[in-house]
Design an enzyme around this catalytic site. Sequence first.
Site, PDB file in Angstrom:
ATOM      1  N   ASP A   1      -0.119   5.140   0.665  1.00  0.00           N
ATOM      2  CA  ASP A   1      -0.240   6.300   2.312  1.00  0.00           C
ATOM      3  C   ASP A   1      -0.679   5.857   3.506  1.00  0.00           C
ATOM      4  OD1 ASP A   1      -0.525   8.268   0.602  1.00  0.00           O
ATOM      5  OD2 ASP A   1      -2.614   7.635  -0.527  1.00  0.00           O
TER       6      ASP A   1
ATOM      7  N   ASP B   1       0.737  -1.273   0.232  1.00  0.00           N
ATOM      8  CA  ASP B   1      -0.004  -0.274   0.686  1.00  0.00           C
ATOM      9  C   ASP B   1       1.003   1.628  -0.218  1.00  0.00           C
ATOM     10  OD1 ASP B   1      -3.076   1.581   0.422  1.00  0.00           O
ATOM     11  OD2 ASP B   1      -1.816   2.177   2.617  1.00  0.00           O
TER      12      ASP B   1
ATOM     13  N   ASP C   1      -1.538  -0.400   5.589  1.00  0.00           N
ATOM     14  CA  ASP C   1      -1.882   0.012   6.613  1.00  0.00           C
ATOM     15  C   ASP C   1      -3.646  -0.516   7.107  1.00  0.00           C
ATOM     16  OD1 ASP C   1      -2.253   1.832   4.935  1.00  0.00           O
ATOM     17  OD2 ASP C   1      -3.149   3.545   6.584  1.00  0.00           O
TER      18      ASP C   1
END
Length: 233
Positions: free
Chosen positions: A15, A13, A176
């Site tokens: 961000d 991922d 996240d």
Amino acid sequence: MPAEIPTSAVLFDLDGTLLDTPGAIAEQFVLAVEAVTGVDPGVGAARRLVGRPLLEMAAELSGSSADSVTAQSVSEEYLIRYREVIVPKAADLVFQGVLGGLGRLADAGLALAVVTSKKHTSAELILESAGIRDSFAAVVGADDVEYPKPHRASGDLALTTLGLTEIGPAGAVVGDTVADIELGHALGAFTVGVTYGVHTAHQIASAASDHVAHTFDDVVDTLLIRNRKRARP
């Protein structure tokens, strides 16, 4: 450069996993919503939505539908702010351990890709500005597929771009948010949930992540240990 063609991939991922952008994204999204609607939706509400596709965030924060003129206007306003405010600061937002860690993974023979809910162009812009674009052989944005994360389509496209038919025995998905972990499950991959991004350690653990990492160094060490174990005869 690894001596052999990679047989396993790590899908990251963006961000909150590679770059510490969630706070800046939330702030600029709030300003975009306020500029269009005159209403401040709150930074906390915006931060909780980081990782969702752009129009979904715009719709929820503006109290409209994803296909509305309002959501489109908020998205356009945010993208201006993203390019003018966030992208130029990208090099300062790279999480500790990322620059060296990506090199260690590549040296171990793992193929690296980014799979993000950002639009493809936005992802390319910030990766370039951060100085880490060349670490990835593939970048897949939400607009590259019909169904973005947590659907497996974005992961499948990343693997195809890497020249792989599966994520491989030492492969993994790292992110996240719960959507990242669910993407990993959909691909049948080992999953690493990081706790320093958007979702809390409890949310990551509740998503049944195979490993919970509190730093990027922890991510890299975990992946390298798995890679070495699978390389033994």
